[in-house]
Design an enzyme around this catalytic site. Structure first.
Site, PDB file in Angstrom:
ATOM      1  N   GLY A  15       0.841  -1.208   0.000  1.00 43.48           N
ATOM      2  CA  GLY A  15       0.000   0.000   0.000  1.00 43.48           C
ATOM      3  C   GLY A  15       0.868   1.246   0.000  1.00 43.48           C
ATOM      4  NE  ARG A  76      -2.055  -4.555  -0.945  1.00 43.01           N
ATOM      5  CZ  ARG A  76      -1.700  -3.807   0.104  1.00 43.01           C
ATOM      6  NH1 ARG A  76      -0.591  -4.072   0.748  1.00 43.01           N
ATOM      7  NH2 ARG A  76      -2.442  -2.801   0.503  1.00 43.01           N
ATOM      8  CG  ASP A 107       3.759  -6.624   7.804  1.00 42.90           C
ATOM      9  OD1 ASP A 107       3.160  -6.237   6.773  1.00 42.90           O
ATOM     10  OD2 ASP A 107       3.175  -7.068   8.809  1.00 42.90           O
ATOM     11  CB  THR A 130       2.677   0.810   6.050  1.00 45.74           C
ATOM     12  OG1 THR A 130       1.320   0.603   6.491  1.00 45.74           O
ATOM     13  CG2 THR A 130       3.580   0.512   7.238  1.00 45.74           C
ATOM     14  CG  ASP A 132      -1.675  -0.144   8.142  1.00 42.45           C
ATOM     15  OD1 ASP A 132      -2.464   0.770   7.849  1.00 42.45           O
ATOM     16  OD2 ASP A 132      -1.630  -1.231   7.536  1.00 42.45           O
ATOM     17  CG  ASP A 134       1.552  -2.638  10.464  1.00 38.73           C
ATOM     18  OD1 ASP A 134       2.415  -1.948   9.878  1.00 38.73           O
ATOM     19  OD2 ASP A 134       0.836  -3.461   9.874  1.00 38.73           O
ATOM     20  NE  ARG A 176      -2.542  -4.781   5.922  1.00 36.41           N
ATOM     21  CZ  ARG A 176      -2.882  -5.084   4.674  1.00 36.41           C
ATOM     22  NH1 ARG A 176      -3.591  -6.151   4.447  1.00 36.41           N
ATOM     23  NH2 ARG A 176      -2.499  -4.352   3.668  1.00 36.41           N
TER      24      ARG A 176
HETATM   25  O1  F6P Z   1      -1.522  -1.327   4.796  1.00 33.04           O
HETATM   26  C1  F6P Z   1      -2.083  -0.113   4.431  1.00 33.04           C
HETATM   27  C2  F6P Z   1      -3.570  -0.258   4.213  1.00 33.04           C
HETATM   28  O2  F6P Z   1      -4.088   0.989   3.803  1.00 33.04           O
HETATM   29  C3  F6P Z   1      -4.366  -0.810   5.407  1.00 33.04           C
HETATM   30  O3  F6P Z   1      -4.631   0.178   6.370  1.00 33.04           O
HETATM   31  C4  F6P Z   1      -5.583  -1.361   4.724  1.00 33.04           C
HETATM   32  O4  F6P Z   1      -6.135  -2.400   5.498  1.00 33.04           O
HETATM   33  C5  F6P Z   1      -5.035  -1.884   3.418  1.00 33.04           C
HETATM   34  O5  F6P Z   1      -3.819  -1.194   3.180  1.00 33.04           O
HETATM   35  C6  F6P Z   1      -5.937  -1.697   2.216  1.00 33.04           C
HETATM   36  O6  F6P Z   1      -5.353  -2.341   1.139  1.00 33.04           O
HETATM   37  P1  F6P Z   1      -5.787  -2.093  -0.383  1.00 33.04           P
HETATM   38  O7  F6P Z   1      -5.342  -0.722  -0.783  1.00 33.04           O
HETATM   39  O8  F6P Z   1      -5.079  -3.153  -1.134  1.00 33.04           O
HETATM   40  O9  F6P Z   1      -7.273  -2.201  -0.417  1.00 33.04           O
END
Ligand code: F6P
Length: 328
Positions: A15, A76, A107, A130, A132, A134, A176
């Site tokens: 992300g 990803r 991660d 990120t 998050d 985390d 997340r």
């Molecule tokens: O890891 C960053 C994040 O924005 C999280 O907060 C969220 O759960 C996820 O990515 C969303 O992923 P995507 O953009 O693939 O929907």
């Protein structure tokens, strides 16, 4: 510094987060400063597998320090999870004479970097990017501070309409499996309750709190809900549940979603990105590998990638207590 490394590749993966561009800029310019070539890899590991590269000199990163997203794009990559995909990526890097890699991501991206390092003994350093927050080994990931400010700004706006209509709002924020965004923005925006994955307060306690809040004379309320919270109900189900048990409440839901990932990075994230970019390149030039550059107590430090992936930056329990006191 070592002269074994003549070319460093940089990519953004997972992300996107505000500050990634500032980190790319820092990596590119630190390479130039040390007379090392730099190669940008498009679309994260997927671009590495497909050889989607671009040489990057110091002028190629003009005017991006203030931009959200990532000029190198992100992905990803499922293919990079296969040995075949990683071998293709390695061959492309070798063909392009790349000696080392900087991975800006979360991660999942670090897990890929660690496997790649083990399989091919290829030098890698990670920069935590990120929203998050985390990741173990850093008190702040790139983009987290910006996301906090974005969320607080939006909740302030929601508060205007909530109080005008005497309403209760459930505001869902990202994170997340981590509640850092919810906990900190909840306190910063003056939320009545904050629901995070790390602490299941239970639905009874939520109802009690809302009851207390009504009795104490509050006419509107904001409850911040982390997307990974463990109540077992999503924000829309929470709305139904509260309306069923407390019909006196007029409830609305706001899911903030991906807007939390966009926007110009805060000054904190720009400075952090610049410091981490310098550290990542210089660590590689000193012969270090398989580390993540992070910030702890305002010092830039290296943590083994393995620890950064396995550990978690824990929630500060004192913040939960502060939030409880503030909702009195
Ligand atoms: O890891 C960053 C994040 O924005 C999280 O907060 C969220 O759960 C996820 O990515 C969303 O992923 P995507 O953009 O693939 O929907």
């Amino acid at each position: 510094m070592s002269t074994n490394i003549n070319k460093i590749a940089v990519l953004t993966s997972g992300g996107d987060s505000p500050g990634m561009n500032a980190a790319i800029r820092a990596v590119v310019r630190t390479c130039a400063y040390h007379n090392v070539n730099c190669l940008g890899v498009y679309r994260g590991y997927q671009g590495m597998i497909e050889g989607d590269f671009k040489e990057m000199g110091p002028r190629s990163v003009n005017n991006i320090i203030n931009k959200g997203g990532t000029i190198l794009k992100s992905a990803r990559s499922k293919d990079f999870m296969t040995a075949e995909g990683r071998k293709k990526a390695y061959n492309h890097l070798k063909k392009a004479n790349v000696d080392a890699l900087v991975v800006i991501g979360g991660d999942g991206s670090f897990t890929g970097a660690e496997i790649f390092n083990k399989e091919f003994n290829f030098p890698v350093i990670g920069i935590p990017g990120t929203i998050d927050n985390d990741i173990f080994g850093t008190s702040h990931t790139l983009g987290y501070d910006t996301a906090l400010n974005t969320v607080v700004d939006v909740i302030d706006k929601i508060r205007d309409t909530a109080s005008s209509h005497n309403r209760l709002f459930f505001v869902e924020v990202m994170g997340r499996d981590a509640g850092h965004i919810a906990l900190n923005t909840g306190i910063g925006a003056g939320a009545e309750e904050i629901l995070i994955p790390e602490e299941d307060l239970g639905l009874d306690r939520l109802l009690e709190s809302l009851k207390r809040s009504k009795e104490s004379g509050k006419s509107s309320s904001i409850v911040v809900v982390s997307e990974g919270d463990k109540t077992g109900k999503n924000v829309f189900e929470l709305k139904d549940y509260v309306e069923e048990h407390m019909p006196e409440y007029d409830v609305r839901v706001s899911v903030l979603g991906h807007m939390q990932r966009g926007g110009a990075p805060s000054c904190f994230d720009r400075v952090l990105a610049s410091r981490l970019g310098v550290k990542a390149v210089e660590a590689l030039l000193e012969g270090k590998s398989n580390f993540m550059a992070g910030i702890l107590s305002d010092k830039i430090v290296l943590t083994p990638l393995e620890q950064a992936i396995k550990g978690h930056f824990e929630i500060d329990k004192e913040l939960i207590r502060v939030s409880d006191i503030m909702s009195t």
